[in-house]
Design an enzyme around this catalytic site. Structure first.
Site, PDB file in Angstrom:
ATOM      1  N   TRP A   1      -1.579  -9.754 -14.025  1.00 15.21           N
ATOM      2  CA  TRP A   1      -1.840 -11.149 -14.336  1.00 15.21           C
ATOM      3  C   TRP A   1      -3.317 -11.486 -14.421  1.00 15.21           C
ATOM      4  CZ3 TRP A   1      -4.754 -12.483 -10.286  1.00 15.21           C
ATOM      5  CH2 TRP A   1      -4.449 -11.973  -9.027  1.00 15.21           C
TER       6      TRP A   1
ATOM      7  N   LYS B   1       6.009  -4.934 -20.448  1.00 15.79           N
ATOM      8  CA  LYS B   1       6.391  -6.058 -19.581  1.00 15.79           C
ATOM      9  C   LYS B   1       5.116  -6.698 -19.067  1.00 15.79           C
ATOM     10  CE  LYS B   1       6.860  -6.623 -15.207  1.00 15.79           C
ATOM     11  NZ  LYS B   1       6.459  -8.056 -15.014  1.00 15.79           N
TER      12      LYS B   1
ATOM     13  N   GLU C   1       5.047 -11.755 -15.039  1.00 20.28           N
ATOM     14  CA  GLU C   1       5.855 -12.961 -15.190  1.00 20.28           C
ATOM     15  C   GLU C   1       5.027 -14.225 -14.971  1.00 20.28           C
ATOM     16  OE1 GLU C   1       6.774 -11.357 -10.982  1.00 20.28           O
ATOM     17  OE2 GLU C   1       6.193 -10.594 -12.954  1.00 20.28           O
TER      18      GLU C   1
ATOM     19  N   GLU D   1      -3.300   2.584 -13.033  1.00 21.00           N
ATOM     20  CA  GLU D   1      -4.623   2.013 -12.753  1.00 21.00           C
ATOM     21  C   GLU D   1      -4.401   0.930 -11.716  1.00 21.00           C
ATOM     22  OE1 GLU D   1      -7.386  -0.098 -12.106  1.00 21.00           O
ATOM     23  OE2 GLU D   1      -7.284  -1.047 -14.082  1.00 21.00           O
TER      24      GLU D   1
ATOM     25  N   CYS E   1     -10.305  -5.672 -10.262  1.00 29.52           N
ATOM     26  CA  CYS E   1     -10.171  -4.472  -9.434  1.00 29.52           C
ATOM     27  C   CYS E   1     -11.488  -3.730  -9.243  1.00 29.52           C
ATOM     28  CB  CYS E   1      -9.097  -3.539 -10.006  1.00 29.52           C
ATOM     29  SG  CYS E   1      -9.306  -3.157 -11.746  1.00 29.52           S
TER      30      CYS E   1
ATOM     31  N   GLU F   1      -7.999  -4.773  -0.362  1.00 28.19           N
ATOM     32  CA  GLU F   1      -8.387  -5.498  -1.557  1.00 28.19           C
ATOM     33  C   GLU F   1      -7.943  -6.959  -1.437  1.00 28.19           C
ATOM     34  OE1 GLU F   1      -8.383  -4.605  -6.295  1.00 28.19           O
ATOM     35  OE2 GLU F   1      -6.466  -4.352  -5.260  1.00 28.19           O
TER      36      GLU F   1
END
Length: 503
Positions: free
Chosen positions: A175, A199, A202, A273, A307, A405
């Site tokens: 996202w 995909k 969502e 990843e 990231c 993270e």
């Protein structure tokens, strides 16, 4: 953090009396894209797509099922043989045509990405530009792939290496960069001659669906398919589907583990990843002004939902106080706001209520462990999921906030005494995606970069990317490479054909 904390940014800049970023008729169809057309879902269930600035529902998309995935995979299987036979020149021209189509609709894509994610316009513009360049790079790279030379490696036997598509690739995207991360997968997958089912998250599916709407007519039916829905249903079925030859994911470590487990039963190839916790190692001879200025961007770009973000500073104890002062001054000036609140806006909201609560939880636990917010440290007044850009100091060695993270606008600062300690501390986290080294000593920069366990190491910069060079990590950050010709390798398979030509 305490209510008295210096949040830096006084308030979220709000847009008032302005039209919406995207008109209702410019939203993509709320359907799956399968076999070259938008089609209804097998289930009547839908998922809300929420504007993270206002917390209002923007749109609804189908809550996809395993049956939807099966239809999409069947379409990709039906298309794969013909697509694999398309010669590189023709595939290249199709990818250039996709880039051209996206370039023509840049403003719409920027606005749609900002509306769905809350990104500042400048961030969404960078995403769309990167998306277009990804297709242009792959369009050129696919015409220049290389392999070992054909030759006789055994007497009277000619060896030829063929580069072939893998087949059908299942793709799961995150996202934080919905359109660009889709491009990082779609472009090399298509360039290598594969078909795919993707995909999107969502939470942020709109630009991926719009992508299919804009370019679907350029590709043969079934080459590109989009199924919306949850990872537990759509992502899981892609991972385990016997007719999917490879699955590629950009996402969290937990999502990566789930995909790898699902793929294990059919022994399909996996490209992951995953997360990062990038150390920023600053030595006494570094240009501190340049480092602080760079971290203003690299630590907080996309609200820290990145990231490779420069989120964990390790600074030599002799210069720590000066560096913190410089960094706090930079961070205090960051402008937080909605996309339409002005070009000055640098920081938007977090993507969802769940993620907002997650980041605030990290900040609360960091305070309990002894960390102190030099600036920021808490939520900004709503509506929306806004967190003040934060610098945490006095972070204890091994604290949760320095190892996990956070994926928000939070940078921690720790100190070290010598090079060996700096390298040890930088490498002790479970991630290995990226890092940076700040020094004016060329010998030191080469040596420390070589000793850091990360897939990308910058020297005197951070978070600078190019399509020509690979992106991917070590350890808990996954395996496989995005961007560059290495991505084409990931989505190809090599076949050795040996001819006996003895006479």
């Amino acid at each position: 953090m305490p209510a008295s904390a210096d949040l830096g940014t006084a308030a979220v800049r709000r847009a008032s009396d302005v039209p919406p970023l995207v008109d209702a008729d410019e939203f993509p169809p709320a359907q799956h894209f399968i076999g070259g057309e938008f089609v209804g879902a097998t289930s009547g269930s839908s998922l809300d797509v929420v504007d993270p600035c206002s917390e209002e529902v923007l749109a609804q998309v189908p809550d996809g099922t395993a049956e939807d995935v099966d239809r999409a995979v069947a379409a990709a299987v039906a298309a794969k043989a013909d697509w694999a036979r398309v010669v590189p020149k023709d595939r290249s021209e199709l990818l250039h045509a996709i880039a051209d189509r996206l370039a023509e609709r840049t403003e719409l894509l920027v606005n749609l990405e900002s509306a769905n994610t809350g990104k500042p316009i400048r961030v969404a513009q960078d995403d769309v530009a990167g998306t277009i360049d990804t297709f242009r790079f792959m369009a050129g790279a696919l015409r220049a792939t290389t392999s070992m030379a054909a030759g006789d490696y055994v007497a009277d036997h000619l060896s030829v290496i063929r580069r072939e598509p893998v087949g059908v690739v299942g793709v799961v995207t995150p996202w934080n960069y919905p359109l660009m991360m889709a491009a990082w997968k779609i472009a090399p997958v298509l360039a290598a001659g594969n078909t795919l089912v993707i995909k999107p998250s969502e939470q942020t599916p709109l630009t991926t669906l719009k992508f299919a709407e804009l370019v679907g007519d350029l590709l043969p039916a079934g080459v590109l398919n989009v199924v919306t829905g949850r990872g537990s249903a759509v992502g899981a079925r892609l991972s385990e589907h016997p007719d999917v030859d490879m699955v590629a994911l950009t996402g969290s470590v937990n999502s990566g583990r789930a995909v790898a487990r699902g793929a294990a039963e059919t022994l399909k190839r996996v490209h992951l990843e995953l997360g990062g916790k990038a150390p920023v190692v600053i030595f006494p001879d570094a240009d501190l002004a340049a480092a602080a200025s760079a971290l203003r961007v690299a630590g907080y770009w996309n609200s820290g939902q990145e990231c490779g973000a420069a989120c964990r500073v390790l600074v030599h104890e002799s210069i720590a106080e000066e560096f913190v002062d410089r960094l706090v001054a930079e961070v205090r000036d960051l402008v937080v706001g909605e996309p339409l609140a002005g070009e000055e806006v640098e920081i938007g909201p977090l993507v969802s209520k769940a993620h907002f609560d997650r980041v605030l939880g990290y900040l609360e636990r960091a305070e309990e462990e002894g960390a102190r917010a030099a600036v920021g440290g808490g939520a900004l007044d709503g509506p929306g999921y806004f967190v003040a850009p934060t610098v945490l100091v006095d972070v204890p060695d091994g604290a949760e906030i320095s190892r996990e993270e956070v994926f928000g606008p939070v940078v921690t600062v720790e100190t070290f005494r010598d090079e060996d300690e700096a390298v040890r501390r930088a490498n002790e986290v479970p991630f290995g995606l990226s890092a940076s080294v700040w020094t004016e000593n060329a010998r030191r920069s080469h040596d420390i970069a070589a000793r850091l366990d990360a897939g990308t190491v910058w020297v005197n910069s951070h978070l600078v990317l190019a399509n020509e060079v690979p992106w991917g990590g070590f350890k808990g950050s996954g395996y496989g490479r995005d961007l560059s010709i290495y991505a084409l390798d990931d989505y190809s398979r090599t076949k050795h054909v040996m001819h006996n030509h003895g006479r």
